[in-house]
Design an enzyme around this catalytic site. Structure first.
Site, PDB file in Angstrom:
ATOM      1  CE  LYS A 278      -4.033  -1.826   2.447  1.00  0.00           C
ATOM      2  NZ  LYS A 278      -4.862  -1.732   3.684  1.00  0.00           N
ATOM      3  CD  GLU A 363     -19.892  -5.661   6.411  1.00  0.00           C
ATOM      4  OE1 GLU A 363     -19.198  -4.765   5.903  1.00  0.00           O
ATOM      5  OE2 GLU A 363     -19.960  -6.825   5.930  1.00  0.00           O
ATOM      6  NE  ARG A 391     -21.743  -6.313   2.202  1.00  0.00           N
ATOM      7  CZ  ARG A 391     -20.523  -6.550   1.723  1.00  0.00           C
ATOM      8  NH1 ARG A 391     -19.510  -5.824   2.108  1.00  0.00           N
ATOM      9  NH2 ARG A 391     -20.326  -7.531   0.871  1.00  0.00           N
TER      10      ARG A 391
END
Length: 614
Positions: A278, A363, A391
């Site tokens: 990243k 979730e 979700r």
């Protein structure tokens, strides 16, 4: 001298370059990303990490005929730049500009909209099945981040894909580990070898022969797994039915191109493990990738933000409250589905590490995990974005509300979210929450009320939800005390005449501004459920018309609750409901979006005038 990047208006232009030019193009693309995002804001670290991978994919695959599905979409800026949207990056995430995520109606190269994570393998598998059914030779590729692999949906898709004879490639973009010894020359060599057709033919033909010799086949399978396991972590994906290749260095263009070129010729489900960094190539983002995941405008020379935050955000208000409440109640536990920074749990995680649980992008698990805790006496607080709570709707109903468990939902990013657009908007939570029995729903109008409602919900012995918007509030003074509000009680915010505005949460401020002009009464409703029916009926009795205002879908929202109340009591006072229309609101500034929906001062005034004149 003309830059290479300026000559790329489509992947076809990219494929016309010599391979020797691609490294220079990668450097130009990375510099363009830094300069561009510094002017617009957006996602940076993840995009810097996929520059070489994006180049290699478009160089090898015949896009848009071949399908690339990016998961999640915040790593698609290089993809957008290489597919004819380089100049459009100046208007990224602005009203009328291009979106920050893949969008099917924006470009033929955006094959699937991916604002939420862990959907790519399912979508790419569907595309692969469609190709097979129609006799097409096109290929389908899912590029999924390591964080997105924590979601159950990704594994559901892997399980299905590995059992089907389809030409799908899943690329795991692993950017959570450093490029160390296990991703070096040996692994790159093995990846090229295992992706080659000779190895593939030997592997396939050998399995066919061994099918008639089960004991020998099992021995061979274990031997192959053992040999691969010495140098690769791919046994899990092999068990799903994929041919695992990697890990390889995701910044080594030569290895990427050779490996992808080989894989494109293979049949059946393939899995390529790519390791990236990243923030690659920009030291501030390399040193702090979480900070540079999503950024506002910044100085590209030093990485310093050019945006000042004068008032604390609702997210910060929640984070401070969580630490204060945890300090007085040892039973409090905090749960987040991979959104520690975004949900404001940093301080809590540092001060109470044993009571902090980041469950990953899961979730559904987060809510049932909280339910289990609540069953045995803990006091879970689930910090979750409104758009991601969608979700876990079944878990909220079946595992929490049905059992009347003591769980507090701190719902961030409620309402419109500006530049992130419809994929991340919290447009529906009041509608889908208020139909659930055994739940208290609160909408704070300012920072102090947010803190009070969090305390109220925490002390309530059942399921409670506090939904608050992105960004800062109106600037109310926040008191340190942990005080609660009486449940189901609204408050008169302004006495006027003629029209009564019943404002929910963030809409109190513009309602008060409009009321000063038209001398309307304004009520801060505070609670969507239980609704203050006594206040609603009083306003209906003493005013000629009612106006409900909410930053939520009108259909089934708080205004609908007021109408149901009036109907139940046989009251016929005229009423109009203001809120978000029956459409997805495109990205732009929050202020612009509210104005377009008639939810700013002028929009509310116009509705009052039209309503009265009817």
């Amino acid at each position: 001298m003309t830059s290479l990047l300026s000559r790329i208006d489509s992947p076809a232009d990219l494929r016309s370059l010599d391979r020797a030019q691609l490294k220079a193009l990668a450097a130009e693309l990375r510099e363009f990303l830094i300069q561009s995002v510094s002017q617009t804001g957006g996602h940076l670290a993840s995009n810097l990490g996929v520059v070489e991978l994006t180049l290699a994919l478009h160089y090898i695959y015949q896009t848009p005929e071949d399908r690339l599905v990016w998961d999640v979409g915040h790593q698609t800026y290089p993809h957008k730049i290489l597919t004819g949207r380089r100049e459009a990056m100046a208007q990224l995430r602005k009203a009328g500009g291009i979106a920050g995520f893949p969008k099917r109606d924006e470009s033929v190269y955006d094959t699937f909209g991916t604002g939420h994570s862990s959907t790519s393998i399912s979508a790419a598998l569907g595309m692969a099945v469609a190709a097979k059914a129609t006799g097409s030779t096109r290929r389908s590729v899912a590029i999924i981040g390591d964080g997105a692999m924590t979601a159950g949906m990704a594994f559901e898709a892997l399980n299905n894909a590995g059992d089907m004879d389809t030409n799908i490639l899943v690329i795991l973009n692993d950017n959570d580990m450093s490029i160390s010894n296990n991703v070096g020359a040996l692994n790159n060599y093995l990846a090229r070898l295992m992706s080659g057709q000779l190895y593939d033919r030997v592997r396939r033909s050998g399995k066919k022969v061994l099918d008639i010799m089960p004991p020998v086949k099992e021995f061979a399978r274990r031997a192959e797994e053992h040999a691969k396991g010495m140098v690769t972590p791919g046994t899990l994906f092999e068990e799903f039915g994929f041919n695992y290749i990697g890990p390889i260095d995701g910044h080594d263009l030569d290895t990427l191109i050779d490996t992808l070129g080989n894989i494109r010729q293979l049949q059946g489900p393939q899995f390529l493990h790519v390791v990236t960094q990243k923030g690659k190539g920009y030291s501030p983002a390399e040193d702090n990738p979480n900070k540079y995941h999503g950024v506002s405008k910044f100085d590209p020379h030093n990485g310093h933000s050019l945006t000042t935050q004068e008032r604390p955000t609702y997210t910060q208000i929640f984070g401070d409250w969580l630490v204060d409440m945890a300090s007085v109640d040892p039973l409090l536990v905090g749960i987040t589905p991979a959104m520690c920074d975004g949900s404001g749990l940093n301080r809590f995680a540092e001060q109470f590490p044993q009571r902090y649980f980041d469950v990953g992008i899961a979730e559904q698990h987060a809510l049932t995990f909280a339910a289990g805790m609540a069953c045995d006496g803990l006091k879970p607080v689930v910090a979750i974005y409104s758009t991601f709570l969608q979700r876990a709707y079944d878990q909220l109903i079946h595992d929490i509300a049905l059992q009347q468990l003591d769980v507090l939902l701190a719902i961030d990013r409620a309402g419109l979210v500006g530049a992130d657009g419809p994929t991340h908007a919290g447009s529906f939570d009041l509608s889908f929450l208020r139909c659930i029995p055994n739940i208290v729903i609160m909408t704070p109008s300012d920072e102090q009320e947010c803190r009070q409602m969090l305390t109220t919900g925490y002390q309530y012995p059942g399921t409670a939800a506090v939904r608050y918007p992105r960004g800062s509030g109106p600037g109310a003074t926040v008191q340190p005390a942990l005080t609660a509000l009486p449940i189901g009680k609204a408050a008169l915010a302004r006495q006027g005449q003629g029209v009564a505005m019943l404002a929910f949460g963030s809409m109190l401020a513009p309602a008060l501004q409009a009321a000063e002009v038209c001398n309307a009464t304004v009520v801060n409703m505070r609670f969507v459920k239980p609704l203050d029916s006594a206040m609603v009926l009083e306003m209906a009795r003493t005013h000629r018309a009612l106006l409900t205002i909410e930053e939520n879908a009108v259909m089934g929202g708080a205004g609908a609750a007021v109408m149901e109340c009036l109907q139940a009591h046989g009251v016929t006072t005229p009423i109009r409901c203001l809120g978000l229309p029956d459409s997805f609101i495109e990205h732009g500034s929050h202020e612009t979006m509210l104005a377009a929906c008639g939810l700013d001062k002028n929009g509310i005034l116009a509705n009052v005038e039209n309503f009265i004149s009817e």
